[in-house]
Design a protein around this motif. Structure first.
Motif, PDB file in Angstrom:
ATOM      1  N   PHE A 175       0.671  -1.296  -0.042  1.00 39.94           N
ATOM      2  CA  PHE A 175      -0.009  -0.014  -0.083  1.00 39.94           C
ATOM      3  C   PHE A 175       0.769   1.179  -0.162  1.00 39.94           C
ATOM      4  O   PHE A 175       0.450   2.315   0.555  1.00 39.94           O
ATOM      5  CB  PHE A 175      -0.820  -0.040   1.148  1.00 39.94           C
ATOM      6  N   PHE A 176       1.943   1.037  -0.803  1.00 42.66           N
ATOM      7  CA  PHE A 176       2.865   2.425  -0.862  1.00 42.66           C
ATOM      8  C   PHE A 176       2.148   3.390  -1.295  1.00 42.66           C
ATOM      9  O   PHE A 176       1.472   3.457  -2.634  1.00 42.66           O
ATOM     10  CB  PHE A 176       4.022   2.031  -1.520  1.00 42.66           C
ATOM     11  N   ALA A 177       2.066   4.714  -1.047  1.00 41.47           N
ATOM     12  CA  ALA A 177       1.661   5.867  -1.554  1.00 41.47           C
ATOM     13  C   ALA A 177       2.795   6.518  -2.482  1.00 41.47           C
ATOM     14  O   ALA A 177       3.440   7.048  -2.055  1.00 41.47           O
ATOM     15  CB  ALA A 177       1.029   6.739  -0.540  1.00 41.47           C
ATOM     16  N   HIS A 178       2.442   6.461  -3.806  1.00 39.72           N
ATOM     17  CA  HIS A 178       3.222   6.868  -4.689  1.00 39.72           C
ATOM     18  C   HIS A 178       3.320   8.552  -4.844  1.00 39.72           C
ATOM     19  O   HIS A 178       4.055   9.171  -5.289  1.00 39.72           O
ATOM     20  CB  HIS A 178       2.952   6.483  -6.077  1.00 39.72           C
ATOM     21  N   ASP A 179       2.038   8.979  -4.729  1.00 42.83           N
ATOM     22  CA  ASP A 179       1.750  10.572  -4.763  1.00 42.83           C
ATOM     23  C   ASP A 179       1.030  10.797  -3.483  1.00 42.83           C
ATOM     24  O   ASP A 179       0.621   9.745  -2.604  1.00 42.83           O
ATOM     25  CB  ASP A 179       1.141  11.183  -5.842  1.00 42.83           C
ATOM     26  N   GLY A 180       0.639  12.083  -3.134  1.00 35.97           N
ATOM     27  CA  GLY A 180      -0.225  12.341  -2.108  1.00 35.97           C
ATOM     28  C   GLY A 180       0.594  13.121  -0.941  1.00 35.97           C
ATOM     29  O   GLY A 180       0.559  12.781   0.151  1.00 35.97           O
ATOM     30  N   PHE A 181       1.257  14.596  -1.563  1.00 38.29           N
ATOM     31  CA  PHE A 181       1.702  15.379  -0.621  1.00 38.29           C
ATOM     32  C   PHE A 181       0.955  15.667   0.673  1.00 38.29           C
ATOM     33  O   PHE A 181       1.589  15.463   1.865  1.00 38.29           O
ATOM     34  CB  PHE A 181       2.179  16.440  -1.249  1.00 38.29           C
ATOM     35  N   PHE A 182      -0.101  16.067   0.257  1.00 36.98           N
ATOM     36  CA  PHE A 182      -0.878  16.160   1.642  1.00 36.98           C
ATOM     37  C   PHE A 182      -1.309  14.948   2.263  1.00 36.98           C
ATOM     38  O   PHE A 182      -2.063  15.304   3.380  1.00 36.98           O
ATOM     39  CB  PHE A 182      -2.331  16.981   1.154  1.00 36.98           C
ATOM     40  N   TRP A 183      -1.137  13.954   1.862  1.00 37.95           N
ATOM     41  CA  TRP A 183      -1.309  12.613   2.705  1.00 37.95           C
ATOM     42  C   TRP A 183      -0.125  12.344   3.543  1.00 37.95           C
ATOM     43  O   TRP A 183      -0.094  11.312   4.432  1.00 37.95           O
ATOM     44  CB  TRP A 183      -1.545  11.384   2.058  1.00 37.95           C
ATOM     45  N   GLY A 184       0.985  13.049   3.364  1.00 33.79           N
ATOM     46  CA  GLY A 184       2.315  12.745   3.943  1.00 33.79           C
ATOM     47  C   GLY A 184       2.868  11.570   3.606  1.00 33.79           C
ATOM     48  O   GLY A 184       3.729  10.826   3.993  1.00 33.79           O
ATOM     49  N   PHE A 237       6.648  11.195   4.010  1.00 31.17           N
ATOM     50  CA  PHE A 237       7.443  10.307   5.305  1.00 31.17           C
ATOM     51  C   PHE A 237       6.409   9.353   5.802  1.00 31.17           C
ATOM     52  O   PHE A 237       6.571   8.915   6.852  1.00 31.17           O
ATOM     53  CB  PHE A 237       7.574  11.361   6.513  1.00 31.17           C
ATOM     54  N   GLN A 238       5.964   8.299   4.717  1.00 32.67           N
ATOM     55  CA  GLN A 238       5.218   7.360   5.153  1.00 32.67           C
ATOM     56  C   GLN A 238       6.115   6.147   5.729  1.00 32.67           C
ATOM     57  O   GLN A 238       5.360   5.565   6.627  1.00 32.67           O
ATOM     58  CB  GLN A 238       4.565   6.863   3.892  1.00 32.67           C
ATOM     59  N   GLU A 239       7.148   5.823   5.598  1.00 25.18           N
ATOM     60  CA  GLU A 239       8.079   5.000   6.281  1.00 25.18           C
ATOM     61  C   GLU A 239       8.067   5.204   7.570  1.00 25.18           C
ATOM     62  O   GLU A 239       7.655   4.367   8.592  1.00 25.18           O
ATOM     63  CB  GLU A 239       9.442   4.908   5.695  1.00 25.18           C
ATOM     64  N   GLU A 240       8.344   6.477   8.159  1.00 26.69           N
ATOM     65  CA  GLU A 240       8.201   6.693   9.628  1.00 26.69           C
ATOM     66  C   GLU A 240       6.835   6.775  10.278  1.00 26.69           C
ATOM     67  O   GLU A 240       6.599   6.190  11.089  1.00 26.69           O
ATOM     68  CB  GLU A 240       8.878   8.273   9.673  1.00 26.69           C
ATOM     69  N   THR A 241       5.851   7.273   9.447  1.00 24.19           N
ATOM     70  CA  THR A 241       4.447   7.129   9.942  1.00 24.19           C
ATOM     71  C   THR A 241       4.042   5.576  10.245  1.00 24.19           C
ATOM     72  O   THR A 241       3.288   5.522  11.378  1.00 24.19           O
ATOM     73  CB  THR A 241       3.649   7.854   8.801  1.00 24.19           C
ATOM     74  N   VAL A 242       4.374   4.501   9.285  1.00 27.04           N
ATOM     75  CA  VAL A 242       4.073   3.296   9.612  1.00 27.04           C
ATOM     76  C   VAL A 242       4.601   2.868  11.017  1.00 27.04           C
ATOM     77  O   VAL A 242       3.870   2.067  11.819  1.00 27.04           O
ATOM     78  CB  VAL A 242       4.489   2.418   8.475  1.00 27.04           C
TER      79      VAL A 242
END
Length: 120
Positions: free
Chosen positions: A73-82, A85-90
Motif C-alpha cells: 500500500f505504498f503511496a506513490h503520490d499524495g503530498f497532503f497525505w504525508g 514520510f510514510q515509512e516513519e509514519t508506519v
C-alpha cells in the motif's frame, strides 16, 4: 491542510494524521465496497470522506497489512497525505494500529458498527 483519518468505537475516537499507507489501504477497501462509484477523489488518489464499513474481513486484511508494514500500500503520490514520510509514519502508528484492530474486533463481536472516514 492534510489528511485527517477517524474511526469511532464505543465513544473512543481513533485518529490518525497523514498515515498515507493506511489511507491507501482504506481507499482500496472503499473501492471494493463501492464498485459503481467512478469518483476516485481529488487528484485520483482515493476517496475523500467515506465511510468504509469495517467488518471482520477488512480487519483480517488490515492485520496482514500492518504485519507487512503496509508494503503493498505504498503511496506513490499524495503530498497532503504525508507520502514523503510514510515509512516513519508506519512505525509511529504501529502500536495504535494494533490497538485499533483489537478495539474494532471487540466492537464487531458485540454487534456494533465500525466505520472509517477521512478528510483531506
Amino acid at each position: 491542510m492534510g489528511l485527517d483519518q477517524y474511526s469511532t468505537i464505543r465513544g473512543k475516537e481513533f485518529y490518525w494524521r497523514k498515515h498515507a499507507r493506511l489511507q491507501k489501504f482504506m481507499s482500496k477497501e472503499y473501492e471494493k465496497q463501492n464498485p459503481n462509484n467512478k469518483d476516485k477523489g481529488s487528484y485520483n488518489l482515493g476517496f475523500n470522506g467515506g465511510p468504509v464499513i469495517i467488518n471482520k474481513e477488512v480487519l483480517d486484511r488490515l492485520e496482514e497489512a500492518i504485519k507487512d508494514n503496509y508494503y503493498r500500500f505504498f503511496a506513490h503520490d499524495g503530498f497532503f497525505w504525508g507520502q514523503q514520510f510514510q515509512e516513519e509514519t508506519v512505525k509511529e502508528y504501529e502500536e495504535q494500529d494494533k490497538q485499533y484492530l483489537k478495539a474494532a474486533r471487540n466492537a464487531l463481536k458485540k454487534g456494533e458498527k465500525v466505520t472509517y472516514e477521512c478528510s483531506w
